[in-house]
Enzyme design. Structure first.
Site, mmCIF file in Angstrom:
data_model
loop_
_atom_site.group_PDB
_atom_site.id
_atom_site.type_symbol
_atom_site.label_atom_id
_atom_site.label_comp_id
_atom_site.label_asym_id
_atom_site.label_seq_id
_atom_site.Cartn_x
_atom_site.Cartn_y
_atom_site.Cartn_z
ATOM 1 N N ASP A 15 -13.427 21.262 6.780
ATOM 2 C CA ASP A 15 -13.243 20.372 7.918
ATOM 3 C C ASP A 15 -14.404 19.383 7.964
ATOM 4 O O ASP A 15 -15.206 19.281 7.043
ATOM 5 C CB ASP A 15 -13.121 21.174 9.215
ATOM 6 C CG ASP A 15 -14.337 22.056 9.464
ATOM 7 O OD1 ASP A 15 -15.311 21.951 8.695
ATOM 8 O OD2 ASP A 15 -14.319 22.846 10.418
ATOM 9 N N SER A 65 10.737 -8.640 3.457
ATOM 10 C CA SER A 65 11.160 -7.259 3.668
ATOM 11 C C SER A 65 10.799 -6.802 5.072
ATOM 12 O O SER A 65 11.587 -6.145 5.749
ATOM 13 C CB SER A 65 10.504 -6.341 2.633
ATOM 14 O OG SER A 65 10.896 -6.691 1.329
ATOM 15 N N LYS A 79 8.824 -1.386 -5.843
ATOM 16 C CA LYS A 79 9.248 -0.959 -4.510
ATOM 17 C C LYS A 79 10.163 0.260 -4.585
ATOM 18 O O LYS A 79 10.123 1.128 -3.708
ATOM 19 C CB LYS A 79 9.952 -2.113 -3.803
ATOM 20 C CG LYS A 79 9.022 -3.268 -3.467
ATOM 21 C CD LYS A 79 9.726 -4.307 -2.623
ATOM 22 C CE LYS A 79 8.759 -5.417 -2.217
ATOM 23 N NZ LYS A 79 9.380 -6.406 -1.325
#
Length: 1012
Positions: free
Chosen positions: A30, A652, A692
């Site tokens: 962490d 897009s 893409k």
């Protein structure tokens, strides 16, 4: 994902240490970064069983310190008696100041027998209670099992020789270090003085209203009258303090009070008794204050405390027997347990009870505790410490795994043998590259693979140094360090690619559906559930993942972009690709810092945040929107990204914003959109299409974009809407048709964008592509070569095939492979898949198809035999069977078509019967009834044999009938009075008399008669 460089095995050390503490400690990944050292501490105790053979071991599996638990023995009166505390081998506060528990496991079993005992008896019950020790209402052997309803937190009736294992699982994450109550330098006149620094983090405070105008009245007794003013449950194994006050009022003169606070252990005995007031005289008519200020250090708490009580002793100076004493009291106090509310300190507790173990036997408790420790200044001079490694991917992976622990079979208490068997499974869970063979055998494979899919991308998104953006450093672009690449307008941007794609021969992918997806009119593929590596997962499979801070559950539309820098006006250079989501409202808090503060206005004056401020967005929207980068999509949630992405521009995104504005979906739409519009408002193809497509495919999505083929939507769009219940029911048309700025035929020009090579828009390249298209139109061989190239590119194996060609320059291996491969229509292919031609996936026939083929085959065979009524339809109505003998006889006699499923038994000749002769029947009956030396068979038995011959139409009995006749014969023999007498049993041979001795040849033997 992890800090290891070995690509064949990616171990998450933290979860491995949690599930298998004996493998050693690991730093908690962490963001609590303190210099510390890792240490494993063992605990080994041999506990002697008491007279009753029963006892109880209390474990504190999550306690961050040396205390492990306590042992109690059951007395004959039914009460428990404290035996001893269970601690780690080393007293941690003596050498260390701060601590964090990483993992812990403990094993309880017995393998020794006292003298005179020859069998290892006894059983163990174990349960993990999600509460404190004082909150248990039934601590009997059988009552423990009712402490929880979770089947993974309790086990019962485990043989004491097999034993149980207690596993500590974290109750919370991202916790700080805890002060251990270590001694601090101090000087005092008393040599026994001890000064410690106790934990002040997350104290547990009990507030007790001791009295609210409580009235006491009694008569004087010698020694005073003692009452318990209050008793309350508390839990403490570390230092505590008591503070408060009581106010007493009385009208009696010369009253004297004493007060004692008792801390009671789990066994009901007083562990600590402190007098807080002694001989306090009360003045009549006024408020008499009795304050409490008590501190109990940890070293005085020799066993777990579960309750506290306050005793008041009332007396009277120079009192006489029978004199009245009375007072009233009010007040409250607070008990503060230092560090008692730290997760794991006092709850949960694991209780292991054993029963019916031989008296004097030894129960062994052995285990290991792994810690992160910060040494005291003296030890730090000789001990190397290091920072923990911040690894959010490993941390989130651990959280997701343990949030699904009930479904993954991860328990807190185990039979020791079962826990040992599960170690290989735990190694698979800890290794991100493991094939999950054991998990697949248990049915956990889909869940773990889904968790890996979600947790692994978090490393590169939340912690870029762990997995840098691909090619960013290699290409010399250093925007991760703040030197953003400058576009033509002076602002870094992510361009979606407005240029027309060079290739006009991009064909639709034949294998359009991945496993686990529904194909809707070849237009969209919408996952109804999360899809992980081609495996369909069940809804809600990752409920715990929704608790992550980076997960958003809102309506959104998705679109991919290609992050580029502009070197010149003609040559864009692709660096990275990313998926974005359009969400409603101003949500800059969800954006990465690099995007905040940048927005563009629409034609209606609203703002779109996350866009580069480049003019005005050519849309009329009814509200504001925010564009955010995302890392993953599953179920009805999206995982946000914190990558330093610059503001974006592109068509897009315009399409996604228009879609969001018109339809406002309530959940993320699982289709990514891309497209471009020219100056006339007509749809154009796009560049970067394969890039893409790869971006969408990584998230398990399909890319919807413009193409050169018409797609007939028809009524299938309504079917799609029904399969996606969050959408409005009145959506009966393709949503693109309702976008305000698209041409009428826009919907028919959209399909799933397929993989294509990434072309740059240059005149030379366009002329070369047109030349290839012209050559393909006139040369079939060149057309086939282009088809092969398209197939390689669509499946992503161009590089693999190029490497294979280098290793096989003469194509010998390829020719051998093709020669031995299954061919369409070959015997081996038909045996496995059925018949299919080239370019068609070979599949076995369906049930209906197989039945139709069978009907046709039977009909043709009947036709060759001259049976013309058995058409394919007639055979189908006849349950797909050929005509029966009765149907054939009926047709031959009447020349009428027989009804299907009617057998016409009257037209079938009955079987001719042969009558057996009496001599044959008698011979068979005699043979079956018995041997010739026995009596002749009875007439009743002969009749039974005759019936068998009649049933068999003159044939002899079969095997079953022969068995029945033999049994009948046996019964008749036993009850037949005329049966042959049994033969006498031979008597045992009597010894022959010894002949008299030989007296001589001429000597006569004297008899009794001669003597007379």
């Amino acid at each position: 994902m992890t800090n290891l460089q070995d690509q064949t095995q990616q171990i998450v050390p933290f979860i491995r240490s949690l599930l298998m503490p004996t493998t050693g400690p690991a730093s908690i990944p962490d963001d609590t970064l303190e210099k510390h050292t890792l240490r494993s501490e063992t605990s080994t105790y041999n506990l002697t069983v008491g007279d009753t053979g029963s006892g109880l071991i209390v474990f504190f599996p999550g306690f961050p310190g040396s205390i492990v638990g306590a042992h109690y023995t059951l007395q004959s009166n039914g009460n428990y008696k404290f035996d001893q505390m269970l601690l780690t081998a080393q007293n941690l506060p003596a050498s260390y100041n701060y601590c964090r528990l990483v993992s812990r496991s403990l094993t309880v079993r017995s393998s020794t027998l006292p003298g005179g005992v020859y069998a290892l008896n006894g059983t163990i019950n174990a349960v993990t209670f999600q509460g404190s020790l004082s909150e248990l209402t039934d601590v009997s052997y059988n009552g423990l099992m009712s402490a929880t309803a979770n089947i993974n937190d309790k086990i019962g009736n485990v043989l004491v020789g097999e034993g149980v294992t207690v596993l500590s699982l974290p109750t919370s994450y991202d916790l700080g270090y805890v002060r251990l109550g270590d001694p601090i330098p101090a000087i005092g006149l008393d040599p026994k003085m001890v000064a410690t620094c106790d934990s002040s983090d997350r104290p547990r405070v009990y507030t007790i209203t001791a009295a609210d105008n409580y009235q006491f009245s009694s008569q004087y007794q010698t020694g005073g009258v003692t009452i318990t003013l209050f008793s309350a449950n508390i839990d403490a194994i570390t230092s505590l303090s008591v503070g408060g006050e009581l106010v007493f009022k009385t009208s009696v003169q010369s009253l004297v009070l004493g007060a004692t606070i008792c801390l009671i252990g789990f066994d009901g005995t007083a562990v600590i008794t402190r007098a807080v007031a002694a001989n306090n005289g009360l003045t009549a008519g006024i408020d008499n204050l009795m304050p409490f200020n008590l501190v109990i250090p940890t070293n005085e708490i020799t066993q777990p405390i579960t309750s506290i009580k306050l005793e008041i002793v009332t007396s009277k100076s120079d009192g006489q027997a029978g004199e009245q004493m009375s007072w009233s009291a009010s007040g409250s106090l607070a008990v503060t347990i230092h560090g008692g509310n730290y997760p794991g300190a006092l709850r949960p507790v694991t209780l292991v009870a054993y029963e019916r173990v031989a008296t004097g036997s030894v129960v062994t408790v052995a285990g290991v505790s792994n810690f992160e420790l910060i040494p005291n200044p003296e030890l730090a001079k000789n001990l190397v410490t290091e920072y923990g490694r911040f690894d959010p991917g490993a941390m989130n992976y651990t959280k997701l795994i343990l949030s699904e622990r009930d479904r993954l079979g991860i328990k807190t208490v185990w039979p020791t043998r079962e826990y040992t068997d599960f170690r290989e499974y735990f190694m698979e869970v800890a290794d991100l590259n493991s094939p999950l063979k054991i998990a697949g055998a248990f049915g956990f494979k889909d869940i773990i693979r889904a968790i890996r899919r979600i947790a692994v991308p978090v490393v590169s998104t939340l912690f870029p140094p762990a997995a840098p953006v691909a090619h960013a450093i290699g290409e010399g672009v250093d925007y991760l360090r703040g030197d953003e690449a400058q576009a033509a307008s002076g602002t870094a941007r992510a361009a979606s690619g407005k240029a027309r794609a060079a290739s006009g021969r991009i064909r639709q992918l034949t294998l359009a559906a991945d496993k686990g997806y529904e194909v809707v009119a070849n237009l969209f593929q919408v996952p109804q559930n999360p899809v992980v590596d081609g495996i369909l997962a069940s809804p809600g499979i990752l409920r715990g993942a929704h608790n992550l801070d980076c997960v958003l559950r809102e309506g959104a539309t998705l679109f991919p972009v290609v992050i580029t820098t502009v070197e010149d006006a003609m040559t864009p250079k692709a660096l990275n690709n990313k998926m974005f989501a359009v969400i409603e409202g101003v949500r800059e808090d969800l954006q990465p810092p690099s995007q905040r503060g940048s927005f563009i206005r629409t034609l209606s004056g609203h703002r779109v945040y996350g866009y580069a401020p480049d003019g005005v967005l050519p849309l009329e929207t009814g509200r504001d929107y925010t564009v955010v980068p995302i890392d993953d999509v599953w179920d009805d949630s999206i995982m946000l990204s914190k990558d330093p992405i610059p503001p974006i521009v592109g068509n897009s995104g315009n399409l996604a914003i228009a879609y969001m504005d018109v339809f406002r979906p309530k959940v993320p739409i699982h289709v990514a959109m891309t497209g471009a519009l020219n100056a006339c408002g007509e749809i154009e193809k796009i560049s970067f299409r394969s890039t893409k497509l790869a971006t969408a495919h990584r998230l398990g999505l399909k890319l919807a974009g413009p193409g050169a083929f018409d797609v007939n939507t028809g009524p299938n769009w309504a079917t799609f809407i029904k399969r996606f219940p969050h959408n409005p029911r009145d959506w009966d048309r393709l949503p693109y048709l309702n976008l305000p700025y698209l041409p009428p035929n826009a919907g028919r020009q959209y399909h799933l964008a397929m993989a294509a090579s990434e072309f740059k828009e240059t005149p030379e390249l366009e002329s070369a592509v047109r030349a290839m298209e012209a050559a393909a139109n006139v040369d079939p061989l060149f057309q086939s070569a282009l088809s092969v190239f398209m197939w390689l590119e669509e499946n992503g194996i161009v590089t693999d095939m190029a490497n294979f060609a280098l290793s096989d320059p003469n194509a010998h291996r390829m020719r051998n492979f093709l020669a031995n491969a299954l061919q369409a229509g070959s015997k081996s292919q038909r045996a496995k898949y059925g018949t299919a031609g080239y370019g068609v996936e070979a599949r076995g026939p369906t049930l209906e198809g197989a039945q139709r083929e069978k009907d046709t085959r039977i009909s043709k065979k009947m036709e060759t035999m001259g049976i013309y009524f058995a058409t394919q339809e007639w055979v189908a109505f006849n349950r797909h069977r050929r005509p029966s003998p009765g149907q054939l006889k009926y047709w031959q006699n009447t020349r009428e078509i027989p009804d299907p499923n009617e057998y016409y038994l009257d037209y079938v000749h009955a079987e001719k019967s042969r009558l057996a002769s009496e001599e044959q029947i008698l011979r068979a009956a005699t043979s079956i009834y018995g041997a010739p030396v026995q009596a002749e068979p009875l007439q009743a038995f002969i009749d039974e044999v005759a019936k068998v011959y009649e049933i068999n139409h003159g044939r002899g009995p079969n095997q079953e009938q022969m068995k029945d006749l033999l049994l009948t014969a046996m019964e008749m023999k036993h009850r037949n009075p005329r049966r042959a007498p049994p033969k006498p049993k031979p008597k045992p041979n009597a010894p022959t008399q010894r002949p008299p001795g030989r007296l001589g040849r001429w000597i006569r033997t004297v008899s009794d008669e001669d003597l007379e």
